[in-house]
Design a protein around this motif. Structure first.
Motif, PDB file in Angstrom:
ATOM      1  N   GLU A 144       0.828  -1.204   0.000  1.00 15.51           N
ATOM      2  CA  GLU A 144       0.000   0.000   0.000  1.00 15.51           C
ATOM      3  C   GLU A 144       0.866   1.259   0.000  1.00 15.51           C
ATOM      4  O   GLU A 144       0.577   2.236  -0.697  1.00 15.51           O
ATOM      5  N   MET A 145       1.928   1.223   0.750  1.00 12.02           N
ATOM      6  CA  MET A 145       2.806   2.389   0.820  1.00 12.02           C
ATOM      7  C   MET A 145       3.585   2.579  -0.472  1.00 12.02           C
ATOM      8  O   MET A 145       3.759   3.708  -0.949  1.00 12.02           O
ATOM      9  N   GLU A 146       4.020   1.491  -1.068  1.00 13.57           N
ATOM     10  CA  GLU A 146       4.768   1.587  -2.319  1.00 13.57           C
ATOM     11  C   GLU A 146       3.895   2.121  -3.453  1.00 13.57           C
ATOM     12  O   GLU A 146       4.388   2.797  -4.361  1.00 13.57           O
ATOM     13  N   SER A 151       0.789   6.667   3.306  1.00 12.72           N
ATOM     14  CA  SER A 151       2.105   7.264   3.532  1.00 12.72           C
ATOM     15  C   SER A 151       2.713   6.849   4.863  1.00 12.72           C
ATOM     16  O   SER A 151       3.899   7.102   5.105  1.00 12.72           O
ATOM     17  N   THR A 152       1.929   6.233   5.740  1.00  9.70           N
ATOM     18  CA  THR A 152       2.443   5.809   7.037  1.00  9.70           C
ATOM     19  C   THR A 152       2.147   4.337   7.257  1.00  9.70           C
ATOM     20  O   THR A 152       1.151   3.799   6.754  1.00  9.70           O
ATOM     21  N   LYS A 153       2.983   3.695   8.048  1.00 10.39           N
ATOM     22  CA  LYS A 153       2.813   2.274   8.318  1.00 10.39           C
ATOM     23  C   LYS A 153       1.537   2.010   9.104  1.00 10.39           C
ATOM     24  O   LYS A 153       0.815   1.050   8.827  1.00 10.39           O
ATOM     25  N   GLU A 154       1.241   2.888  10.089  1.00  8.95           N
ATOM     26  CA  GLU A 154       0.044   2.644  10.894  1.00  8.95           C
ATOM     27  C   GLU A 154      -1.232   2.799  10.055  1.00  8.95           C
ATOM     28  O   GLU A 154      -2.196   2.046  10.206  1.00  8.95           O
ATOM     29  N   GLY A 155      -1.241   3.769   9.130  1.00 17.50           N
ATOM     30  CA  GLY A 155      -2.398   3.917   8.256  1.00 17.50           C
ATOM     31  C   GLY A 155      -2.534   2.765   7.286  1.00 17.50           C
ATOM     32  O   GLY A 155      -3.647   2.335   6.960  1.00 17.50           O
ATOM     33  N   ALA A 156      -1.403   2.230   6.802  1.00 21.49           N
ATOM     34  CA  ALA A 156      -1.421   1.115   5.863  1.00 21.49           C
ATOM     35  C   ALA A 156      -1.883  -0.180   6.537  1.00 21.49           C
ATOM     36  O   ALA A 156      -2.539  -1.009   5.913  1.00 21.49           O
ATOM     37  N   GLU A 348      -8.458  11.549   3.171  1.00 17.87           N
ATOM     38  CA  GLU A 348      -8.166  12.974   3.304  1.00 17.87           C
ATOM     39  C   GLU A 348      -9.185  13.836   2.563  1.00 17.87           C
ATOM     40  O   GLU A 348      -9.518  14.943   3.009  1.00 17.87           O
ATOM     41  N   PHE A 349      -9.706  13.328   1.449  1.00 20.94           N
ATOM     42  CA  PHE A 349     -10.807  13.997   0.755  1.00 20.94           C
ATOM     43  C   PHE A 349     -12.014  14.071   1.686  1.00 20.94           C
ATOM     44  O   PHE A 349     -12.693  15.116   1.787  1.00 20.94           O
ATOM     45  N   ALA A 370      -0.533  11.461  12.348  1.00 20.14           N
ATOM     46  CA  ALA A 370      -0.051  10.210  12.926  1.00 20.14           C
ATOM     47  C   ALA A 370      -0.927   9.827  14.115  1.00 20.14           C
ATOM     48  O   ALA A 370      -1.469  10.687  14.813  1.00 20.14           O
ATOM     49  N   PHE A 371      -1.112   8.543  14.324  1.00 14.38           N
ATOM     50  CA  PHE A 371      -1.906   8.054  15.444  1.00 14.38           C
ATOM     51  C   PHE A 371      -1.314   6.744  15.939  1.00 14.38           C
ATOM     52  O   PHE A 371      -0.545   6.079  15.231  1.00 14.38           O
TER      53      PHE A 371
END
Length: 684
Positions: A144-146, A151-156, A348-349, A370-371
């Motif tokens: 997902e990040m690639e 853009s973040t590991k926790e979001g992915a 984000e939209f 970040a969370f």
């Protein structure tokens, strides 16, 4: 003018579409690509259309009559404390025996508070594995990040938590609740338990239960003292997107909606929790989402069935919103480089949309923060120390309880009591309008085209003609007109074979006979194919039942042909009684043989077997079975044979108000001659 219907109990067919031969039907499916929305030209036009659609959705989802909600009595247990917000496990009953379970995110940031109240956002999750507990693998997150989706590991790894945590960090109360059979919700499974004929006959199913839970989830967040009732948002993706626009269509309290990757003119929803009988007959997700008008609505698309949302759907919705001069209140954006998702780009939209219309006060465009994710096991509502409460019912127990509630509703109307007929006609009206939609069959839009004059072996004068109706999806009813050798006393419409002995009897008595042809015969193998895939739920969600189409065809014949002899008498088998008792004052009377038919015979029907399903109507038992349908709008004069075992005598007060014009005979009619004789009594 007499209308005789014979053999109607075995008629099953669906609505033909443009270009289909008369009498044949192209089955509508959820995968069709033409669920286009035609925007209204005026506000008045939309107001009428929207009311009709909302009624259809309520009936389809088993929300009419309204289920008896249980007291909320929420049980709340803190499970995690994070910088900027806390997370609690929550459960409560929606209706007795059905649980709503989820995670409540409460913000600590006071910046977004206005007048001491916070906005709230409901988050139905959709079909991610384990739902609210979804945890992407390390390899999946890396992918997902690639791709640029995250853009973040926790979001992915935790995209569902990312949505809730970030909305809470923006200052919103968030309730992330489970779909039926996911995470903590149970013991009812998500895709089983409501697929049989019994469930359809009562309009029970996962879509019903899930929408009930969404309605009660909304009630729950509104019960929280820190929530501003004027600022409620809803957002979900996939099946959660379906719940988002269904809730927004049914309830005016949500102020902002963002259904992700679900609104489009192509595939309409592939799960049992997104489909219900009658739901998308003549409509689709774009128009249903449009019921959110004039409130702010935004959508996302991806490389799936929503890929064309910016070109197919959004322009039409903007025309709808232009009726109030607020085209900017509806928006959509597609990311075709990504598959079916609710990734950071679309989140984000959504954050920006919610920020703008819920008054969250963040600088736009809103980026994801970040969370710290909560381990899925820690989010659990039920675990070794916190057992599932005993009031949570199994599928069978809940079904039985809902059926008892239906029976109590009918009893409360007391249709067999004084003025019960008028009360029942009003009560059953939404179901009748949804299933049959007879008001849409306008005499001015019915066309009759004459054909050739074939000879017959009996030497009768015969003329062929074709009657068409139904707007863009023109339904074609080919007919044969037979003239008597004697002076014509009246007209009989005989739905059956022109070689039937009854036709000869009617002609000999001086009646003109009109015989509808192939439109009353559908391809049974095609119909069964829709069932044997285990998809009767979908079949009836996109195609009108054969019995309903039979009634509509009969209605079109009655309204499309005018005769000096006056109103018709309808006679024949069960479908004749059904048609006549829905047309009401448009006919003089009904003479029919019910053949002891009872809708409970269908409860154990085998979709793929050889059993006859010609009278099957989803929802019939929810509204009193055959007696309830016949009491919907009966004419003044009725002669009904074969009523033993139908339960009709318990409803006799609805028919004729106790007049002598009602005759109920327990025995079946012995041959067609007895029915033909009864016509003479009703129409001498």
């Amino acid at each position: 003018f007499c209308l005789v219907v014979w053999g109607g109990g075995r008629q099953t067919f669906a609505q033909p579409f443009p270009g289909s031969p008369a009498g044949q039907s192209i089955m509508r499916t959820l995968n069709d690509k033409d669920f286009f929305f035609i925007p209204p030209k005026t506000q008045e036009e939309w107001t009428k259309r929207a009311a009709k659609l909302r009624e259809k959705i309520e009936v389809s989802l088993g929300l009419y009559p309204k289920p008896a909600f249980a007291p909320l009595n929420p049980v709340v247990r803190p499970v995690a404390d994070r910088e900027g917000y806390s997370v609690s496990a929550v459960y409560f009953e929606s209706v007795p025996g059905l649980l709503v379970t989820g995670s409540l995110y409460l913000p600590k940031n006071d910046k977004a508070i206005r007048e001491g109240k916070r906005p709230a956002v409901l988050c139905p999750h959709g079909h991610w594995e384990n739902g609210r507990f979804y945890e992407n693998s390390e390899a999946g997150a890396k992918k997902e990040m690639e791709s640029g989706a995250e853009s973040t590991k926790e979001g992915a790894r935790y995209p569902l938590q990312a949505r809730c945590a970030n909305l809470a960090l923006m200052g919103a109360v968030v309730f992330h609740y489970d779909m039926i059979g996911y995470a903590d919700q149970g013991p009812i499974p998500h895709r089983n338990g409501f697929l049989d004929p019994r469930a359809l006959l009562h309009l029970q199913g996962q879509t019903q239960l899930q929408t009930i839970n969404s309605l009660r989830a909304l009630d729950y967040v509104l019960s929280l003292p820190q929530v501003d009732p004027r600022r409620i948002g809803v957002t979900g993706a996939s099946g959660g997107g379906t719940q988002t626009f269904l809730l927004g269509a049914l309830d005016e309290r949500p102020a902002v909606a963002f259904p992700a990757v679900m609104v489009g003119s192509r595939m309409q929803g592939g799960c049992v929790c997104e489909n219900a009988p009658y739901l998308r007959i003549g409509t689709g997700n774009v128009e249903i989402a449009g019921l959110f008008y004039p409130r702010p609505l935004a959508m996302s698309g991806a490389n799936d069935w929503t890929i064309a949302i910016e070109k197919e759907g959004l322009p039409e919705l903007k025309k709808l919103y232009s009726l109030s001069g607020n085209e900017s209140l509806v928006e959509a954006r597609c990311w075709p480089e990504f598959g079916h998702n609710y990734n950071q780009k679309s989140r984000e939209f959504m954050y920006t949309w919610m920020n703008r219309h819920l008054g969250l006060g963040a600088k736009e465009p809103v980026g994801e923060k970040a969370f710290q994710p909560v381990p899925p096991a820690q989010l659990a509502v039920f675990d070794k120390e916190h057992a599932r409460p005993s009031m949570a019912l199994t599928t069978e127990a809940l079904r039985a309880r809902l059926e008892r509630e239906e029976a109590a509703w009918i009893q409360s109307i007391n249709p067999n009591g004084e003025a019960g007929g008028a009360r029942w006609k009003k009560a059953v009206g939404p179901f009748v309008r949804t299933v049959f939609d007879l008001d849409s069959i306008l005499p001015s839009e019915i066309r009759v085209q004459a054909g050739d004059e074939p000879g017959t072996p009996s030497g009768r004068k015969a003329t062929r003609f074709e009657l068409t109706y139904g707007g863009p999806a023109q339904r074609r009813v080919p007919c044969l007109r037979l003239e008597p050798n004697l002076e014509c006393k009246g007209t009989v419409i005989w739905v059956g074979a022109d070689t039937d002995p009854g036709v000869g009897q009617l002609l000999a008595a001086g009646n003109r006979v009109i015989v509808p042809g192939a439109s009353f015969r559908r391809d049974s193998e095609q119909w069964k194919k829709g069932f044997t895939a285990g998809n009767a739920l979908y079949t009836y969600g996109y195609n009108r039942p054969g019995a309903a189409e039979s009634v509509r065809d009969i209605c079109a014949v009655v309204r499309g042909l005018s005769f000096e002899e006056g109103k018709p008498v309808i006679a024949g088998l069960e479908i004749a009684a059904l048609a006549g008792c829905l047309l009401g004052d448009e006919v003089k009377g009904v003479a029919a043989d019910l053949r002891h038919f009872n809708y409970k015979k269908y409860e154990g029907a085998d979709w793929g077997g050889s059993g006859e399903l010609g009278l099957f109507l989803p929802g019939a038992l929810r509204f009193g079975g055959m007696p309830g349908l016949l009491a919907a709008n009966p004419p003044e004069r009725l002669v009904l044979f074969g009523v033993e075992g139908t339960g009709l005598r318990d409803w006799s007060g609805c028919f004729g108000g106790g007049k002598a014009d009602l005759e109920l005979k327990d025995s079946k009619a012995e041959g067609k001659s007895e029915l033909v004789d009864s016509i003479a009594k009703l129409n001498p």
